[in-house]
Each structure stands twice: as structure tokens, then as C-alpha cells.
Design an enzyme around this catalytic site. Structure first.
Site, PDB file in Angstrom:
ATOM      1  N   HIS A 210       0.833  -1.203   0.000  1.00 48.08           N
ATOM      2  CA  HIS A 210       0.000   0.000   0.000  1.00 48.08           C
ATOM      3  C   HIS A 210       0.869   1.255   0.000  1.00 48.08           C
ATOM      4  CE1 HIS A 210      -3.824   1.820  -0.022  1.00 48.08           C
ATOM      5  NE2 HIS A 210      -4.449   1.007   0.810  1.00 48.08           N
TER       6      HIS A 210
ATOM      7  N   CYS B 220      -9.066   9.241  -9.883  1.00 45.29           N
ATOM      8  CA  CYS B 220      -8.668   8.994 -11.271  1.00 45.29           C
ATOM      9  C   CYS B 220      -9.843   9.189 -12.220  1.00 45.29           C
ATOM     10  CB  CYS B 220      -8.085   7.591 -11.410  1.00 45.29           C
ATOM     11  SG  CYS B 220      -9.137   6.276 -10.770  1.00 45.29           S
TER      12      CYS B 220
ATOM     13  N   GLU C 298      -4.264   0.180 -13.696  1.00 42.93           N
ATOM     14  CA  GLU C 298      -5.283   1.241 -13.732  1.00 42.93           C
ATOM     15  C   GLU C 298      -4.553   2.513 -13.353  1.00 42.93           C
ATOM     16  OE1 GLU C 298      -7.322   4.122 -12.606  1.00 42.93           O
ATOM     17  OE2 GLU C 298      -7.977   2.895 -10.913  1.00 42.93           O
ATOM     18  N   LEU C 299      -4.333   3.379 -14.348  1.00 39.20           N
ATOM     19  CA  LEU C 299      -3.459   4.527 -14.171  1.00 39.20           C
ATOM     20  C   LEU C 299      -4.262   5.834 -14.150  1.00 39.20           C
ATOM     21  CD1 LEU C 299      -0.621   3.246 -16.546  1.00 39.20           C
ATOM     22  CD2 LEU C 299      -0.941   2.830 -14.099  1.00 39.20           C
TER      23      LEU C 299
END
Length: 454
Positions: A155, A262, A228-229
Site C-alpha cells: 500500500h 482517477c 489502472e493509471l
């Protein structure tokens, strides 16, 4: 750098946690390797029962866990509670549907019997961000664990207590030792974990540079990866949009979580015929947002998570203004303690400005004016990102037609972009590849094995 809890509302360091040494990491990897075959062999009904139990624990501890999110990354208390409930719903969804998602798929061929069986890959490393510190993890963990994989979590260093709390939820739910472990390691150690033969796949939610490093490491060892950007989501407002609900969702989409999402709307692409009215309405709504203690119910704008993130955002805003963007409101850090940035609005944004070309990960809305629908679509797609987007119009058929043409992993018509366990989630272009959630997400980390019997 050690893991640390720093309160974004005050800037005070409350707790630090040392990074693991090599022996501690080896213990966790060995435990996961030992647990993997036993967990994969556990009947799926039992795996799903434990996942359902995790959901129950999340709900029972909602306020406690939400307070931890608010403390470590500054999320508004109400939004943090919603995040915990969303994690519980994710557990519920896979507890109910995972068995069907991994059931054998019989396919007629030249065999006497042929089918596809979906089998766990083994141990999956998850490299996760701070902005949704529980949901990002559970949207990986719920399908991956239900499918029979074990999970390792690296994390973000600013949410260590959230990371440890997630591990405790799984332990209390009854998951066997080693099935889910939090790794308190440095970012520099991630490549070594990916290379370890006891790790079979990796998933990352984070920045584009981090995604490139993880993809390169996974590729070097021929291991499956899902990324996942970032995103610079278009929010397209057509000339026939109903502006009252459109503006309401625009504010929610841009400013919830202090704009640190995002899939937040970032580029507001507005047809010229209604641009002035849209901007006026949006400014009125934005200026009503109240920064303050995120634990207090009256606060409607949270602090940003870290000082460096606020400073980077301000540099992007100032560079955009220097290149011709018009500052309508905000556009400055707020004085006093904590990492607050004013709710901000830029107008006349065009290509070549950071507000257009880059991801603004904070409470800043960028308005881009276009002549018509065709230009709106062209501008929406003129981005290296392709995570999601939305279209606002009274004509649903028109909206659906344009949604099919937006270059993104998801496009919503007249609705807030959100992740939903029932629907696949992920991006294209520089926003990454692969999918989370739905049966698509579960099947990212299984071996779709063909069995052919004469």
C-alpha cells in the site's frame, strides 16, 4: 522512507512504522506460497462464505474504519463512510456471483466433451494508492481471493494504518494465515517481489510512471499485469443539456475527495452556445464549497493528502494561467495548517496547457469551449489518457452514439462516472490496460484452461 500517518488537515505526523527487513518480507512470501495451493483447493462456497463475513465486519466497523481514512488521507467523513459501504457491497457481490464466474464453460467441439475451467493463478501482488485506501484494495481483493488466489498488498506509504486494518478484516473474517498479507516494504522493493517465483501476477492502481515500472518488471518475468493509471476525463456538455443536474454532478464529480480521483471529471468540454451560462452556474456552486476539518459535517471541501501534491497542483495551475487560461475563482493554496487548496475554476483552457494535457489531481475544474458536437468529441479524444468520461444531453440516443466514440474504458451518459462491482472498470491508452470488477476483473487472474476429452 518509513510509512507514516500524517494528518492532512493539520500536517502533524501522528505515527510512523518502520519498513520491513528482508527476513520479514521472506516470511510473508513464504506464508503466501504455502497458503496458495490450500486456498485454491478450498471449495468456492467456503471462500465466498468468508468473503461475505468480511463484508459484515466492514459494516460493523464502518465508523472506525472511516475515521481512519479521514485521519490518514483527509477524506470527508461522509465520503469515507460511503467508501466502507462500497467495500462491503463489493464483498457481497463476489460472495454471491463468484461461483458462477468460475464455473466450467462447456463448449461444443470435435471432442466427446470439451470445456474451459477457470483456475487461480496463485499469488497476486497489488500495489495500491492512497486516494481510496480501502476500496482500491477490496476491488482487487474480493474477486482475486474469491477466485482462489492469495493476495499481497503493497500500500501507499501515507496510509499504513488503513493497510494494516484491511489485513485485520480478513484475519477476523476467518481467512487462513497467508491468504492475504500487507507488505510494509519500500517502493524500491516492489520489483524484487514481482521477480520472486512465488508471485504469479501483479496489479497496480497509480500513476503513469509507476505503471511503466511495474509493467516493465512484470514483462521481464513474463507475469500477468493489470494497470489502472491516471485519467483526464472529459465531461462533455452539449447544447441541449439540462444544466441544473449537469452542474450539480459536475461539482460532485470534480470536487469529491478534494478532486483526488482517477475518474473525476477533469476537462469540462462545453459547447459555446451554453458555455457562459454553464460557467456562471458552475462558479456559483464551486464558491459555496467550504474547506475545513474533514471530520466535521459542515465541511464540503477536504484537504489534499500531501503537501507535495498540493504544490505540484499549484504549479500546474500557474503554468496554465501563464499560457492564457483565465482564473475564475480559487487557484491558490489556502493559508493555515494542513494541505488545503481552494476550490478552483479555470476557463479558456486549450491544448498546450497543463490543465488540458496533464492530469490535475486536485480540486481544479478546467473549462474548454468548443463550437459543436464534432469538436467536443475531437477534443475529448485529444488526450493521451482514456480512463472514462461522461456526456450530458437531453437526447439519450445522441448521448449513446457519442459515448461509443469516446476513447475510454467507460463513458456515462447523464450520470456520475463511478466504479460498480457489476461493471468492468479500467482504461485504454496511458490510462492502463486490463479490467477490474465484474466477471471480467475476476477472470484477469485465472488460467482459462481448455480441457478436451476424446
Amino acid at each position: 522512507m518509513s510509512y507514516a500517518t500524517v494528518n492532512p488537515a493539520s500536517g502533524e505526523t501522528l505515527r510512523t512504522f518502520p519498513e520491513w527487513n528482508a527476513a520479514e518480507l521472506e516470511t510473508a512470501l513464504s506464508q503466501a506460497a504455502a497458503a496458495a495451493p490450500r486456498w485454491a483447493a478450498t471449495p468456492i462456497a467456503e471462500r465466498c462464505r468468508l468473503l461475505s463475513r468480511a463484508g459484515e465486519i466492514l459494516r460493523a466497523r464502518r465508523d472506525e474504519l472511516a475515521a481512519l481514512i479521514t485521519l490518514e488521507m483527509g477524506k470527508l467523513a461522509s465520503e469515507a463512510r460511503d467508501e466502507i459501504e462500497k467495500c462491503a457491497r463489493g464483498c457481497d457481490y463476489y460472495a454471491e456471483h463468484a461461483a458462477a464466474f468460475v464455473a466450467d464453460e462447456v463448449i461444443t467441439s470435435d471432442a466427446g466433451r470439451s470445456f474451459v475451467t477457470y483456475q487461480a493463478l496463485g499469488t497476486v501482488l497489488a500495489v495500491m494508492p492512497w486516494n481510496f485506501p480501502l476500496w482500491q484494495v477490496f476491488r482487487f481483493a474480493a474477486p482475486a481471493l474469491a477466485a482462489g488466489n492469495t493476495g499481497l498488498l503493497k500500500h501507499a506509504s501515507n496510509v499504513p494504518q488503513c493497510a494494516l486494518a484491511i489485513e485485520r478484516v480478513f484475519i477476523e473474517a476467518g481467512f487462513p494465515a497467508g491468504v492475504f498479507r500487507t507488505l510494509m516494504i519500500a517502493a524500491a522493493q516492489v520489483e524484487g517481489v514481482i521477480a520472486d517465483p512465488r508471485v504469479h501476477a501483479v496489479t497496480l492502481t497509480g500513476s503513469e510512471p509507476a505503471g511503466r515500472k511495474v509493467a516493465a518488471a512484470a514483462g521481464a518475468h513474463l507475469k500477468k499485469s493489470v494497470l489502472e493509471l491516471g485519467g483526464s476525463d472529459p465531461f462533455i456538455v452539449l447544447d441541449d443539456a439540462d444544466l441544473e443536474p449537469t452542474v450539480q454532478v459536475a461539482v460532485q464529480s470534480r470536487f469529491q475527495n478534494a478532486g483526488q480521483s482517477c475518474i473525476a471529471a477533469k476537462r469540462f468540454i462545453v459547447v459555446a452556445a451554453i458555455a457562459d451560462e454553464f460557467l456562471t452556474r458552475l462558479q456559483i456552486a464551486v464558491e459555496k464549497l467550504e474547506a475545513g476539518d474533514p471530520a466535521q459535517i459542515a465541511t464540503t471541501l477536504a484537504p489534499m493528502a500531501r503537501a507535495d501534491l498540493r504544490d505540484e497542483l499549484h504549479q500546474q495551475v500557474q503554468a496554465s494561467i501563464a499560457r492564457g487560461a483565465l482564473p475564475i475563482c480559487g487557484c491558490r493554496p489556502l493559508p493555515g495548517d494542513g494541505y488545503y487548496y481552494a476550490a478552483s475554476l479555470l476557463d479558456r483552457v486549450v491544448s498546450g496547457m497543463p490543465a488540458f494535457d496533464e492530469e490535475l489531481f486536485g480540486p481544479v475544474a478546467a473549462v474548454i469551449r468548443v463550437h459543436d458536437e464534432a469538436e467536443a468529441l475531437r477534443v475529448a479524444n485529444a488526450s493521451r489518457f482514456g480512463l472514462s468520461g461522461s456526456i450530458w444531453t437531453r437526447d439519450k440516443a445522441r448521448g449513446e452514439r457519442l459515448a461509443r466514440q469516446v476513447q475510454a474504458g467507460a463513458c456515462f451518459v447523464n450520470g456520475l462516472v463511478k466504479s460498480d462491482p457489476r461493471l468492468p472498470f479500467g482504461g485504454v491508452k496511458a490510462s492502463g490496460y486490463g479490467r477490474e470488477l465484474s466477471y471480467h476483473g475476476l477472470r484477469e487472474f485465472v488460467n482459462a484452461k481448455t480441457v478436451w476429452v476424446k
